[in-house]
Design an enzyme around this catalytic site. Sequence first.
Site, short mmCIF file in Angstrom:
data_model
loop_
_atom_site.label_atom_id
_atom_site.label_comp_id
_atom_site.label_asym_id
_atom_site.label_seq_id
_atom_site.Cartn_x
_atom_site.Cartn_y
_atom_site.Cartn_z
N GLY A 288 -1.23 6.83 0.72
CA GLY A 288 -0.72 6.24 -0.52
C GLY A 288 -0.94 4.75 -0.62
O GLY A 288 -0.26 4.07 -1.40
N GLN B 168 -2.54 -3.71 3.83
CA GLN B 168 -3.38 -3.06 2.83
C GLN B 168 -4.36 -4.02 2.15
O GLN B 168 -4.77 -3.81 1.02
CB GLN B 168 -2.50 -2.34 1.80
CG GLN B 168 -1.71 -1.21 2.42
CD GLN B 168 -0.72 -0.57 1.48
OE1 GLN B 168 -0.82 -0.71 0.27
NE2 GLN B 168 0.25 0.15 2.03
N CYS C 244 22.70 -2.06 12.00
CA CYS C 244 21.49 -2.73 11.55
C CYS C 244 21.80 -3.34 10.20
O CYS C 244 22.79 -2.97 9.56
CB CYS C 244 20.29 -1.77 11.48
SG CYS C 244 20.39 -0.57 10.14
#
EC number: 2.8.1.4
Length: 490
Positions: free
Chosen positions: A289, A298, A457
Site C-alpha cells: 500500500g 517511501q 506507552c
Amino acid sequence: MHFVVKFFPEITIKSNPVRKRMSRQLADNLRKLMRQLDDRIQVRKDWEKIDVTAPDAVSHLSERIEEVLAHTPGIANFARVQQFPLGDLDDIYQKTLAIWGPQLAGKTFCVRVKRTGKHDFQSLDVEQYVGGGLNQNTDAAGVKLKKPDITVKLEIRHDKLNVIEELHQGLGGFPLGTQDPVISLVSGGFDSTVSSYLTIKRGIRTHFLFFNLGGRQHELGVKEVAFYLWDKYGSSHRVRFVTVPFDEVVAEILEKVDDSYMGVTLKRMMLRAGSVIAKELEVDALVTGEAIAQVSSQTLKNLAVIDSVTDTLVLRPLITSDKTDIIRTARAIGTEEFAANMPEYCGVISVKPTTRAKMEKVEHEEARFDFTVLDRAVGNRVMQNIDEVMDDLGEDAPPVDIFKEPGDAIIIDIRHPTEEEVNPLELDDAEVETIPFYRLSTAFQKLDKDKQYLLYCARGVMSQLHASHLLDEGYRNVGVFRPEIPHQGK
C-alpha cells in the site's frame, strides 16, 4: 425477478477470444455467488450481457442479489427489468404505463430508448409515442428533456422489450480470476486495505499476508478486515490468509541495525519473507500500500533499495495517490471504520530515518543481522483459507483492565529505549521498570508472579496489545497504565 448485467467497457473492446474468456469468467463467478443465495437463481450469458433471473419464490432475496451484483468485479451496471415479448408501439406504451404510470404523479419526466436489432421504427419514434401517452394519461408534471425528475428507460433487443425499473452502477474492473494471482501485504490500515481492494477489482485473485508485530488483538483485527474485503468483493474465489510472526525479526533489527536504516531494513525483510511465500503459492507478484513520499521509507530512492532485495515483482496500486483520496476510497468500500480503529503498531520507529538509503550501507547493516531469525519466522507462518479465519474471531479475548492511577502495581515502560531516554516516565508514587516491548514476552516470564504489573506507552496502543497478548498466554497479573495526562513520546 430479472436483472440485466452489462459488462465493464474495457471487456467489450478486447479481442473476441479475450472478451469470450472474460465474459464466461464473469458468468461463472455470478453462478457461484448466486448459488450461495439460492440454487434456483439462473445466470445466462450472451454476447452483449448477462441475464440473472429468479422465480417469484425467491423474491425476498432481491436486495441480496442486488448487493452481489453491485460488488462483483467486471460489471459496469445492472438493471432490474420487466421483460416482455416485443409488440407494436401501443403495446410498448401500455407495458410502460403499467409499471411507471403511478410513479410519475407530480414529477417531470422523459423517455429514453436503447434499441438493438432491425425494426420498422426508430428509437425516437418509441420515445415520442410512449412519452406522449404517459404525459396525457398520468398525473405527471410534464415532459422535461433536460434534468427531469424521472427518466423512464426502455431497452429493445431484437424481439424483447425490457422496461427498466431500477438502474445501478456496478463495480467496474475485470472479472475475478481473469488475471494471475498476487499476495497483498496487509496491516489493516487505510493503505493496505485499499490497495488490496484495487487488485481484487482488477480481476486479480488476492491472497493476504500479515506480518504480526503486535500479538493476537492486532492479528484478529487484520483478519477481520481481510475477511470483509474477500467476502464483499472476491468470494467467488477462495484465497489464503498467511500470518508470519515478526516480533523476533523486529527485535533483531532494533538491536543490530543503525537507527536511520531500521525502516528500510524492515521492509526488505518483509519482501524477503513475502517472496518465499509467493514462490510456495506459485504467485508472481507482491502488493503493498505504499505511496510516494507518504512516509520516509517511501521515497523513490528508498523504494528502489527495498525492491532490490527480491526478484519478485512488487505492485503498488496507490503509488501516486493522495492520502485523502485513499481515505475517501476506504470510506466508499466500507473499510474506513476498520482502518480507523485498527491498532497502529509501529514496531520500528527511527528517530532520524534516512530518505536516501545507500545500498552499501544497507548491506553493511544487514551483515550484522542474524538471518536464522527471519528463517524461523517464515518457518512458523500460519496459512489458512480466508473463510476459516473467522473461527479465530469467535474466540473471546480476555478483557484488558486500564488504570489511570498506578496503585500498588509496578509500572513497566515498554517504549523503545530511544523514546524512553528522551522523555523518561517519572512517578513519585510507583515503581517503574523499563522493558522494551520487543523483549517483554520473554522478560515477563521472569517477573514475580505475585505482583501486579501495568504496561505503559505514550499512546496506550502497544501497551494494550501486549497486555492482551500476555493475558492470552495465561498471565492474570497484568493491565495497562494510562494516566490522565499523556506523556510525550510514542
